[in-house]
Design a protein around this motif. Structure first.
Motif, short mmCIF file in Angstrom:
data_model
loop_
_atom_site.label_atom_id
_atom_site.label_comp_id
_atom_site.label_asym_id
_atom_site.label_seq_id
_atom_site.Cartn_x
_atom_site.Cartn_y
_atom_site.Cartn_z
N PHE A 119 38.61 27.37 48.54
CA PHE A 119 37.19 27.27 48.22
C PHE A 119 36.84 25.80 48.01
CE2 PHE A 119 38.72 31.37 46.79
CZ PHE A 119 37.75 32.24 47.26
N GLU A 120 35.65 25.43 48.47
CA GLU A 120 35.16 24.07 48.31
C GLU A 120 33.95 24.08 47.39
OE1 GLU A 120 33.28 20.63 51.22
OE2 GLU A 120 35.03 21.78 51.90
N HIS A 121 33.91 23.13 46.46
CA HIS A 121 32.83 23.08 45.48
C HIS A 121 31.52 22.65 46.14
CE1 HIS A 121 30.95 22.69 41.58
NE2 HIS A 121 30.56 21.47 41.88
N LEU A 122 30.43 23.36 45.81
CA LEU A 122 29.10 23.01 46.32
C LEU A 122 28.20 22.45 45.23
CD1 LEU A 122 28.22 25.92 48.80
CD2 LEU A 122 28.81 23.56 49.35
N CYS A 123 28.04 23.20 44.14
CA CYS A 123 27.19 22.71 43.06
C CYS A 123 27.52 23.47 41.78
CB CYS A 123 25.71 22.85 43.40
SG CYS A 123 25.11 24.53 43.70
N GLY A 124 26.88 23.05 40.68
CA GLY A 124 27.22 23.62 39.39
C GLY A 124 28.49 22.98 38.84
N MET A 127 34.58 23.77 38.64
CA MET A 127 35.62 24.53 37.97
C MET A 127 35.96 25.73 38.85
SD MET A 127 33.10 26.13 35.05
CE MET A 127 34.24 27.36 34.41
N PRO A 128 37.15 26.36 38.64
CA PRO A 128 37.49 27.54 39.44
C PRO A 128 36.51 28.68 39.22
CG PRO A 128 39.43 26.65 38.32
CD PRO A 128 38.24 25.96 37.74
N LEU A 129 36.50 29.61 40.16
CA LEU A 129 35.69 30.80 39.99
C LEU A 129 36.14 31.56 38.75
CD1 LEU A 129 35.56 31.96 43.71
CD2 LEU A 129 33.63 31.12 42.36
N PRO A 130 35.26 32.29 38.10
CA PRO A 130 35.62 32.94 36.83
C PRO A 130 36.70 33.99 36.99
CG PRO A 130 33.50 33.74 37.64
CD PRO A 130 33.86 32.56 38.49
N ALA A 131 37.60 34.04 36.00
CA ALA A 131 38.67 35.04 35.99
C ALA A 131 38.19 36.37 35.42
CB ALA A 131 39.86 34.52 35.18
N GLU A 132 37.03 36.38 34.81
CA GLU A 132 36.44 37.59 34.25
C GLU A 132 34.96 37.65 34.64
OE1 GLU A 132 37.90 40.03 32.23
OE2 GLU A 132 39.86 39.08 32.48
N ALA A 259 25.82 37.14 37.58
CA ALA A 259 27.04 36.49 38.07
C ALA A 259 27.44 35.28 37.23
CB ALA A 259 26.85 36.07 39.52
N LYS A 260 28.75 35.06 37.17
CA LYS A 260 29.30 33.87 36.53
C LYS A 260 29.83 32.88 37.58
CE LYS A 260 30.61 36.22 32.24
NZ LYS A 260 31.72 36.53 31.30
N GLY A 261 29.76 33.27 38.84
CA GLY A 261 30.17 32.41 39.94
C GLY A 261 29.52 32.92 41.21
N PRO A 299 29.23 27.98 38.68
CA PRO A 299 29.87 27.27 39.80
C PRO A 299 29.56 27.96 41.12
CG PRO A 299 31.50 28.55 38.59
CD PRO A 299 30.21 28.67 37.83
N VAL A 300 29.20 27.16 42.12
CA VAL A 300 28.90 27.68 43.46
C VAL A 300 29.92 27.08 44.43
CG1 VAL A 300 27.18 27.92 45.27
CG2 VAL A 300 26.46 27.84 42.87
N LYS A 301 30.62 27.96 45.15
CA LYS A 301 31.68 27.54 46.05
C LYS A 301 31.38 27.96 47.48
CE LYS A 301 34.25 26.40 42.42
NZ LYS A 301 34.59 25.00 42.09
N LEU A 302 32.03 27.28 48.41
CA LEU A 302 32.02 27.67 49.81
C LEU A 302 33.43 28.12 50.17
CD1 LEU A 302 30.49 27.65 52.61
CD2 LEU A 302 31.52 25.39 52.95
N ILE A 303 33.56 29.34 50.73
CA ILE A 303 34.88 29.80 51.13
C ILE A 303 35.26 29.07 52.43
CG2 ILE A 303 34.01 31.81 52.41
CD1 ILE A 303 36.48 33.34 51.32
#
Length: 322
Positions: A119-124, A127-132, A259-261, A299-303
Motif C-alpha cells: 500500500f502507498e500512502h495518499l493522504c491523512g 500510518m498503517p491501515l487500522p488493525a480494528e 471507516a477508520k481507513g 489514513p488513505v492508501k493506494l493498493i
C-alpha cells in the motif's frame, strides 16, 4: 497446500492465474494471463483459452472474482454480456470446489491479507491501515467498486456492496453542469457515471461546452491517454475534475461506513496515482463540514499490488475452503 485457478472477471478484461493457498491464506500467485472479454463469447471459452496457455491439466478448484452482484442462480455481468451460472461451474469449468465473489469483495480480501508494503500512502496520517474496525475500499475501473473490510481480534470480514450506484452529489457549478448533462441520458445519475473510467467523457464534454468549444465525439480511452500524457489541456482538466470527484466520493463512503481507513483500488488507481494529490483529491476527501477534523484523521492508501483481484479471489477461496 491446495492449487487453484484464480480468475478476476471485469467489464473489459478477464485475468487468470494459478495460485497456491493454505491455512486460510494465499501462499503464492503465479504469472497472470489477461484476456479481453470482448474477444470471448463466455467465461467457459475464456477459461479454455487460459487452459491452452498452461500446457498441463488445470487444477480442479477455482476462485472467481466477478464484476457483478453475486445473487441467485444466474449472474449477469454489470459491464459485459457474459452470463455465469454457478451451478454449472463444475460441469463447464471442471472445478469440483469453487468460490465465487464480487470483484470488490475480492479486493477486500486482498486488503485483509496483503502486507503494509503493498500500500502507498495518499493522504491523512501516514500510518498503517487500522488493525480494528472498518476500512473502506473503493476504486474506479470500468465501473466503481466499493467494499468494506471489518477487522477484529486478528481476523477480518469482507462486506461487498454496490456503493458505486449511489446518487451522485455535485459540489460546485461545474459539477452541477456535469450532472445536468448526464440527466439528458440517465434519469437517475449514479456516482459510477462520473467516478469510473467511462465517466471522463461526460466530464470532458461538459468542460468543452462551458468553454464554448465544439464537442467532437471521443472515446474514454482517447481522453484518458491524452490526459495522462499531458498533451491536451482540456483532457488534463477533465482528469483533475475526475480526481476531485473521486476524493469527494471516497470521503462520503468513509463517513457512511464509519471507516477508520480507506483504500483506493480499481483499474485506474495505479494509473492516476501521480495525479491524485496534485488535483485536490485530499481536500475534497476531508471537506465534510462539521466532520472535517474526523476525516483528517483517516489514513488513505493506494493498493499497489499488481493483481489485487486475483490475489483477493484466491484469499477468499482460502478463507472458505482451507
Amino acid at each position: 497446500m491446495t492449487e487453484i485457478v484464480a480468475a478476476d472477471i471485469g467489464g473489459t478484461n478477464a485475468r487468470f492465474a494459478i495460485a497456491e493457498v493454505e491455512g486460510g491464506h494465499v501462499v503464492s500467485l503465479g504469472e497472470p494471463v489477461t484476456l479481453r472479454t470482448a474477444d470471448h463469447a463466455s467465461l467457459q471459452t475464456a477459461w479454455q483459452a487460459f487452459a491452452a496457455t498452461l500446457g498441463r491439466p488445470m487444477p480442479r478448484a477455482a476462485a472467481l472474482s466477478v464484476a457483478s452482484p453475486i445473487t441467485g442462480d444466474v449472474i449477469r455481468m454489470t459491464n459485459n454480456p457474459w452470463v455465469i451460472r454457478p451451478s454449472l461451474i463444475p460441469e463447464r469449468l471442471g472445478a469440483d470446489v469453487y468460490t465465487i465473489i464480487n470483484d470488490f469483495g475480492a479486493v477486500g480480501h486482498a486488503v485483509g491479507q496483503l502486507p503494509h508494503e503493498d500500500f502507498e500512502h495518499l493522504c491523512g496520517p501516514d500510518m498503517p491501515l487500522p488493525a480494528e474496525g472498518v476500512t473502506t475500499v473503493c476504486g474506479p475501473g470500468t465501473g466503481l467498486g466499493v467494499a468494506q473490510v471489518f477487522k477484529t481480534d486478528g481476523r477480518y470480514l469482507v462486506l461487498p456492496t454496490e456503493g458505486g450506484h449511489m446518487d451522485y452529489a455535485p459540489l460546485d457549478p461545474i459539477e452541477d453542469a456535469i450532472l445536468k448533462r448526464l440527466r439528458r441520458t440517465f434519469t437517475r445519475v449514479s456516482t459510477e457515471r462520473i467516478v469510473a473510467g467511462p465517466g471522463i467523457v461526460a466530464i470532458y464534454e461538459t468542460l468543452a461546452s462551458l468553454e464554448g468549444r465544439a464537442i467532437r465525439e471521443r472515446t474514454d480511452k482517447e481522453i484518458w491517454t491524452d490526459a495522462l500524457d499531458g498533451d491536451d489541456s482540456l483532457a488534463l482538466a477533465a482528469l483533475d475534475r475526475f480526481c476531485l470527484a473521486l476524493g469527494a466520493v471516497a470521503g462520503d463512503l468513509a463517513l457512511a461506513h464509519g471507516a477508520k481507513g480507506v483504500v483506493i483500488a480499481g483499474g485506474l488507481g495505479l494509473r492516476i496515482k501521480d495525479k491524485l494529490l496534485r488535483s485536490g483529491f485530499d481536500q475534497r476527501f476531508v471537506a465534510k463540514g462539521r466532520f472535517q477534523q474526523l476525516m483528517a484523521a483517516i489514513p488513505v492508501k493506494l493498493i499497489t499490488h499488481p493483481q489485487p483481484g486475483l490475489f483477493g479471489a484466491a484469499a477468499a477461496f482460502a478463507q472458505e475452503h482451507t
